[in-house]
Motif scaffolding. Structure first.
Motif, PDB file in Angstrom:
ATOM      1  N   ALA A  65       0.821  -1.223   0.000  1.00  0.00           N
ATOM      2  CA  ALA A  65       0.000   0.000   0.000  1.00  0.00           C
ATOM      3  C   ALA A  65       0.849   1.265   0.000  1.00  0.00           C
ATOM      4  N   GLY A  66       2.045   1.175  -0.564  1.00  0.00           N
ATOM      5  CA  GLY A  66       2.882   2.355  -0.731  1.00  0.00           C
ATOM      6  C   GLY A  66       3.618   2.842   0.492  1.00  0.00           C
ATOM      7  N   LYS A  67       3.427   2.182   1.664  1.00  0.00           N
ATOM      8  CA  LYS A  67       4.051   2.736   2.866  1.00  0.00           C
ATOM      9  C   LYS A  67       4.465   1.734   3.929  1.00  0.00           C
ATOM     10  N   TYR A  68       4.145   0.472   3.766  1.00  0.00           N
ATOM     11  CA  TYR A  68       4.522  -0.531   4.764  1.00  0.00           C
ATOM     12  C   TYR A  68       5.541  -1.488   4.146  1.00  0.00           C
ATOM     13  N   GLY A  69       6.720  -1.548   4.734  1.00  0.00           N
ATOM     14  CA  GLY A  69       7.783  -2.381   4.174  1.00  0.00           C
ATOM     15  C   GLY A  69       7.961  -3.706   4.899  1.00  0.00           C
ATOM     16  N   VAL A  70       8.173  -4.741   4.126  1.00  0.00           N
ATOM     17  CA  VAL A  70       8.519  -6.059   4.661  1.00  0.00           C
ATOM     18  C   VAL A  70       9.779  -6.512   3.925  1.00  0.00           C
ATOM     19  N   THR A  71      10.828  -6.746   4.675  1.00  0.00           N
ATOM     20  CA  THR A  71      12.111  -7.096   4.063  1.00  0.00           C
ATOM     21  C   THR A  71      12.419  -8.576   4.229  1.00  0.00           C
ATOM     22  N   GLY A  72      12.958  -9.165   3.166  1.00  0.00           N
ATOM     23  CA  GLY A  72      13.392 -10.553   3.218  1.00  0.00           C
ATOM     24  C   GLY A  72      12.360 -11.520   2.668  1.00  0.00           C
ATOM     25  N   ALA A  73      12.829 -12.742   2.383  1.00  0.00           N
ATOM     26  CA  ALA A  73      11.957 -13.793   1.839  1.00  0.00           C
ATOM     27  C   ALA A  73      11.185 -14.432   2.989  1.00  0.00           C
ATOM     28  N   GLN A  74      10.238 -13.675   3.525  1.00  0.00           N
ATOM     29  CA  GLN A  74       9.491 -14.127   4.697  1.00  0.00           C
ATOM     30  C   GLN A  74       8.615 -15.331   4.361  1.00  0.00           C
ATOM     31  N   GLU A  75       8.284 -16.100   5.391  1.00  0.00           N
ATOM     32  CA  GLU A  75       7.396 -17.239   5.211  1.00  0.00           C
ATOM     33  C   GLU A  75       6.016 -16.760   4.757  1.00  0.00           C
ATOM     34  N   PRO A  76       5.284 -17.607   4.015  1.00  0.00           N
ATOM     35  CA  PRO A  76       3.945 -17.211   3.543  1.00  0.00           C
ATOM     36  C   PRO A  76       3.031 -16.739   4.661  1.00  0.00           C
ATOM     37  N   GLU A  77       3.113 -17.392   5.822  1.00  0.00           N
ATOM     38  CA  GLU A  77       2.250 -17.013   6.938  1.00  0.00           C
ATOM     39  C   GLU A  77       2.552 -15.584   7.422  1.00  0.00           C
ATOM     40  N   THR A  78       3.827 -15.226   7.409  1.00  0.00           N
ATOM     41  CA  THR A  78       4.228 -13.887   7.824  1.00  0.00           C
ATOM     42  C   THR A  78       3.729 -12.844   6.830  1.00  0.00           C
ATOM     43  N   LEU A  79       3.869 -13.157   5.548  1.00  0.00           N
ATOM     44  CA  LEU A  79       3.404 -12.237   4.514  1.00  0.00           C
ATOM     45  C   LEU A  79       1.888 -12.091   4.546  1.00  0.00           C
ATOM     46  N   LEU A  80       1.204 -13.195   4.766  1.00  0.00           N
ATOM     47  CA  LEU A  80      -0.254 -13.156   4.840  1.00  0.00           C
ATOM     48  C   LEU A  80      -0.709 -12.291   6.020  1.00  0.00           C
ATOM     49  N   ALA A  81      -0.043 -12.445   7.161  1.00  0.00           N
ATOM     50  CA  ALA A  81      -0.374 -11.644   8.336  1.00  0.00           C
ATOM     51  C   ALA A  81      -0.144 -10.160   8.062  1.00  0.00           C
ATOM     52  N   ALA A  82       0.944  -9.843   7.350  1.00  0.00           N
ATOM     53  CA  ALA A  82       1.241  -8.447   7.016  1.00  0.00           C
ATOM     54  C   ALA A  82       0.182  -7.884   6.071  1.00  0.00           C
ATOM     55  N   LEU A  83      -0.206  -8.665   5.086  1.00  0.00           N
ATOM     56  CA  LEU A  83      -1.247  -8.226   4.153  1.00  0.00           C
ATOM     57  C   LEU A  83      -2.554  -7.944   4.883  1.00  0.00           C
ATOM     58  N   THR A  84      -2.914  -8.842   5.771  1.00  0.00           N
ATOM     59  CA  THR A  84      -4.163  -8.696   6.516  1.00  0.00           C
ATOM     60  C   THR A  84      -4.135  -7.460   7.403  1.00  0.00           C
ATOM     61  N   GLU A  85      -3.006  -7.257   8.090  1.00  0.00           N
ATOM     62  CA  GLU A  85      -2.886  -6.107   8.985  1.00  0.00           C
ATOM     63  C   GLU A  85      -2.926  -4.803   8.209  1.00  0.00           C
ATOM     64  N   VAL A  86      -2.218  -4.746   7.100  1.00  0.00           N
ATOM     65  CA  VAL A  86      -2.196  -3.517   6.291  1.00  0.00           C
ATOM     66  C   VAL A  86      -3.592  -3.229   5.737  1.00  0.00           C
ATOM     67  N   ALA A  87      -4.292  -4.259   5.278  1.00  0.00           N
ATOM     68  CA  ALA A  87      -5.639  -4.081   4.755  1.00  0.00           C
ATOM     69  C   ALA A  87      -6.553  -3.501   5.830  1.00  0.00           C
ATOM     70  N   GLN A  88      -6.408  -3.976   7.064  1.00  0.00           N
ATOM     71  CA  GLN A  88      -7.223  -3.463   8.166  1.00  0.00           C
ATOM     72  C   GLN A  88      -6.882  -2.013   8.477  1.00  0.00           C
ATOM     73  N   ARG A  89      -5.581  -1.701   8.474  1.00  0.00           N
ATOM     74  CA  ARG A  89      -5.165  -0.321   8.744  1.00  0.00           C
ATOM     75  C   ARG A  89      -5.678   0.624   7.668  1.00  0.00           C
ATOM     76  N   GLU A  90      -5.588   0.207   6.430  1.00  0.00           N
ATOM     77  CA  GLU A  90      -6.003   1.062   5.329  1.00  0.00           C
ATOM     78  C   GLU A  90      -7.515   1.282   5.315  1.00  0.00           C
ATOM     79  N   SER A  91      -8.254   0.248   5.678  1.00  0.00           N
ATOM     80  CA  SER A  91      -9.715   0.382   5.689  1.00  0.00           C
ATOM     81  C   SER A  91     -10.186   1.267   6.838  1.00  0.00           C
ATOM     82  N   ALA A  92      -9.363   1.333   7.891  1.00  0.00           N
ATOM     83  CA  ALA A  92      -9.730   2.131   9.063  1.00  0.00           C
ATOM     84  C   ALA A  92      -9.266   3.576   8.922  1.00  0.00           C
ATOM     85  N   ALA A  93      -8.399   3.821   7.967  1.00  0.00           N
ATOM     86  CA  ALA A  93      -7.823   5.171   7.809  1.00  0.00           C
ATOM     87  C   ALA A  93      -8.856   6.157   7.285  1.00  0.00           C
TER      88      ALA A  93
END
Length: 210
Positions: free
Chosen positions: A182-210
Motif C-alpha cells: 500500500a505504498g508505505k509498509y515495508g517487509v524485508t526478506g523472503a518471509q514465510e507465507p504465513e508472515t506475509l499473509l499476516a502483514a497483508l491482513t494487517e495492512v488491509a485493516q489499517r487502510e480500511s480504518a484510515a
C-alpha cells in the motif's frame, strides 16, 4: 492493495520470496496488484560471463564458502518447489533484464517475464545479460520478438530505469526482496507465507480504518 516488489532477477532469495508471496496470496481474500521494481545487487558490468559459483567464491571468500551458501539456499528453494542449479548459473549484469521487464509491463506481461528470468538464470543456466537470450525469453512469454529486439537495441527505458534504481536507494532499500504494501509498509526478506499473509491482513485493516 498494491504490492511493490523490489528485487533482482539474479537474487535467489528474491525468487524464493516471490514464490512465498504467491503462496500467501493464494490464502488472501483481498484484491491486489503486484508491481515489480528494479534493484541491482551488483551494478558493475560483466564483460565475460562466467560460472556464478566462481563469482560468488571471489566475493565471499572461496569456493567452499560459495558452495555452502549455494547448498543452503538451494535446499530452502526446494521447499517451495523451486529448482536452483548453481553449477549451471552464469554471472550477469541485470540492467537490460530490468529494462525488458519495463517493456513487458507496458504489455501486461511483467510477472510472466520476471518468472521466466528467474527460471532461466537459476534453473536453466541462461545468461540473462545476453540480448539474444533476453529476446528469446521475451518471446517465450508472448512478447513480440521484433519489438523486444528493437527495444533492447535502443536507448528506450534506460533513463527511466536508472531513475527507478535511484529511487529504490532513496527509499532506503538496501537488501532484497523488499515488499512495499500500500505504498508505505515495508517487509524485508523472503518471509514465510504465513508472515506475509499476516502483514497483508494487517495492512488491509489499517487502510480500511484510515
Amino acid at each position: 492493495m498494491e504490492i511493490e516488489i523490489y528485487a533482482d532477477v539474479v537474487c535467489p532469495w528474491c525468487y524464493i520470496g516471490k514464490r512465498r508471496l504467491e503462496q500467501a496470496l493464494a490464502s488472501y481474500d483481498g484484491e491486489v496488484t503486484v508491481r515489480y521494481r528494479p534493484f541491482q545487487l551488483d551494478p558493475s558490468p560483466v564483460t565475460t560471463p562466467g560460472p556464478l559459483l566462481d563469482a560468488l567464491a571471489a566475493k565471499f571468500g572461496g569456493r567452499e564458502r560459495a558452495e555452502s551458501m549455494a547448498g543452503q539456499v538451494t535446499q530452502v528453494a526446494a521447499g517451495v518447489g523451486l529448482t536452483l542449479n548453481f553449477d549451471r548459473a552464469v554471472s550477469a549484469n541485470t540492467f537490460d533484464a530490468h529494462r525488458l521487464v519495463r517493456f513487458a509491463d507496458e504489455h501486461g506481461l511483467a510477472g510472466e517475464l520476471v518468472e521466466a528470468l528467474y527460471r532461466a538464470h537459476f534453473t536453466d543456466g541462461v545468461d540473462v545479460g545476453s540480448p539474444e537470450a533476453l529476446v528469446a525469453l521475451a518471446t517465450s512469454v508472448g512478447l513480440d520478438e521484433t519489438g523486444a529486439r528493437e527495444y533492447l537495441a535502443s536507448n528506450a527505458g534506460r533513463r527511466e530505469l536508472a531513475a527507478d534504481l535511484s529511487t529504490a536507494h532513496q527509499l532506503g532499500v538496501t537488501s532484497v526482496p523488499t515488499f512495499v504494501l500500500a505504498g508505505k509498509y515495508g517487509v524485508t526478506g523472503a518471509q514465510e507465507p504465513e508472515t506475509l499473509l499476516a502483514a497483508l491482513t494487517e495492512v488491509a485493516q489499517r487502510e480500511s480504518a484510515a
